[in-house]
Write an enzyme that holds these catalytic residues in place. Sequence first.
Site, PDB file in Angstrom:
ATOM      1  N   SER A  19       0.808  -1.227   0.000  1.00 56.72           N
ATOM      2  CA  SER A  19       0.000   0.000   0.000  1.00 56.72           C
ATOM      3  C   SER A  19       0.839   1.274   0.000  1.00 56.72           C
ATOM      4  O   SER A  19       0.287   2.371  -0.206  1.00 56.72           O
ATOM      5  CB  SER A  19      -0.946   0.014   1.208  1.00 56.72           C
ATOM      6  N   LYS A  40       0.409   3.516  -2.935  1.00 57.50           N
ATOM      7  CA  LYS A  40      -0.690   4.474  -3.022  1.00 57.50           C
ATOM      8  C   LYS A  40      -0.182   5.918  -3.031  1.00 57.50           C
ATOM      9  O   LYS A  40      -0.896   6.831  -3.458  1.00 57.50           O
ATOM     10  CB  LYS A  40      -1.661   4.274  -1.868  1.00 57.50           C
ATOM     11  N   SER A  99      -6.510   3.829   3.834  1.00 56.52           N
ATOM     12  CA  SER A  99      -5.814   2.972   2.873  1.00 56.52           C
ATOM     13  C   SER A  99      -6.806   2.243   1.964  1.00 56.52           C
ATOM     14  O   SER A  99      -6.647   1.067   1.639  1.00 56.52           O
ATOM     15  CB  SER A  99      -4.913   1.947   3.589  1.00 56.52           C
TER      16      SER A  99
END
Length: 408
Positions: free
Chosen positions: A75, A78, A140
């Site tokens: 993540s 991102k 997230s």
Amino acid sequence: MSRFAASGVRVFGALLLVAGLVLAPVHAANHSVQGAVKKEEGGIDTDAPTAILIDAKTGSVLFEKNADELRAPSSMMKLMTAEVIFHALAKGEIKLTDEYRISENAWRKGGAPSGSSTMFAAIHSQVSIDDLLHGLVIQSGNDSCIALAEGYAGSEDAFINRMQARAKELGLTRSTFGNTNGLPNPDNKMSVRELSHLARHIILTYPDFYKLFGEREFTWNKIRQMNRNPLLGALDGADGLKTGYTKEGGYGMVGSAVQNGTRLIVVVNGLEDSGDRASAAKRLLEWGFKNFESRTLFDAGQTIAYGKVFGGDRGSVELHADEPVSVMVQKNGNDKLLARIIYTGPIHAPVQSGQRVGMLRLWRNGNLALEVPVHAGQSIGIGSMTSRALDGASELVIGAFRTGIQKL
């Protein structure tokens, strides 16, 4: 350095000692130089397989371990999705109040049915870019990323192409992306060095948007979620950025904090436990704040060195940096600094004032700590026929000398 001798690099001029700094101007046909990766003297190590700690203001590297190894960023990737949207907002292409539709694709792949981290956006609902960014950063949300991608670029694949192009513009030349949210995909690869560069870019370029990373919670669809960053509240001055986990990449995080006016950025990846991730990041930041301070080596516009000019009305040109050249050094004063001006030369006349000539590279205790572009400090016109002939003859002799070295 032996690599310079092996590639036939010519070192000219006297060594210059400035505040413990050894500066060796170098003119080279091959200016690819790597510093050895070492633990700082009296320093620290980490259990993280890959890690880096940098100063946000200068980009100076305080610690690195396998920093160029490509791994799944999970993540943490991102941040690249967020940067593309931040960039579009800054250019005025889109507005925070614009709304994007949550498609069935975004809902199934990243929403409640996915079983992954999500902002729980309802299928077919309209959500503002502002709220989607909150969902991406704080919660997230994988659905947030897909919705932003589809809304802005028309499809996730089209957005991935924009991510890749934008990464190259930012100098993240080794990063590759297979989706927008970091879910397992063999094309998702980033190094901790490039993640630190991306984090630094976001912090310095989008200060208003960066504040979002420090927000502690966000509620959407009546579901309250806390920011997943374990440094918030656990370390003074911590205000970002992003955690990540996949089976392929392990536990990782990009973190940043400010103490006494100094901002540091840490990236760790590949750990086996979320607690280890948090402690490794916090320990590196605490060590950096405790042991380092900023020192200015050269003022903006100060002559750092001289570059050899070919065919000019002067034989050399002053080399300057546009901004003050500062580096983080250990407070105990035990650092050994070595700087080299690296450029392809000699520089052919005419030379324009402000023309980029090469790079100032600085090593601290054998580690490449800083790279700064250098520019011509004044204009150099074309020299007389006689001076150009002499320069040409000189280069023939030096060229033959270089060839002889390379054959040894």
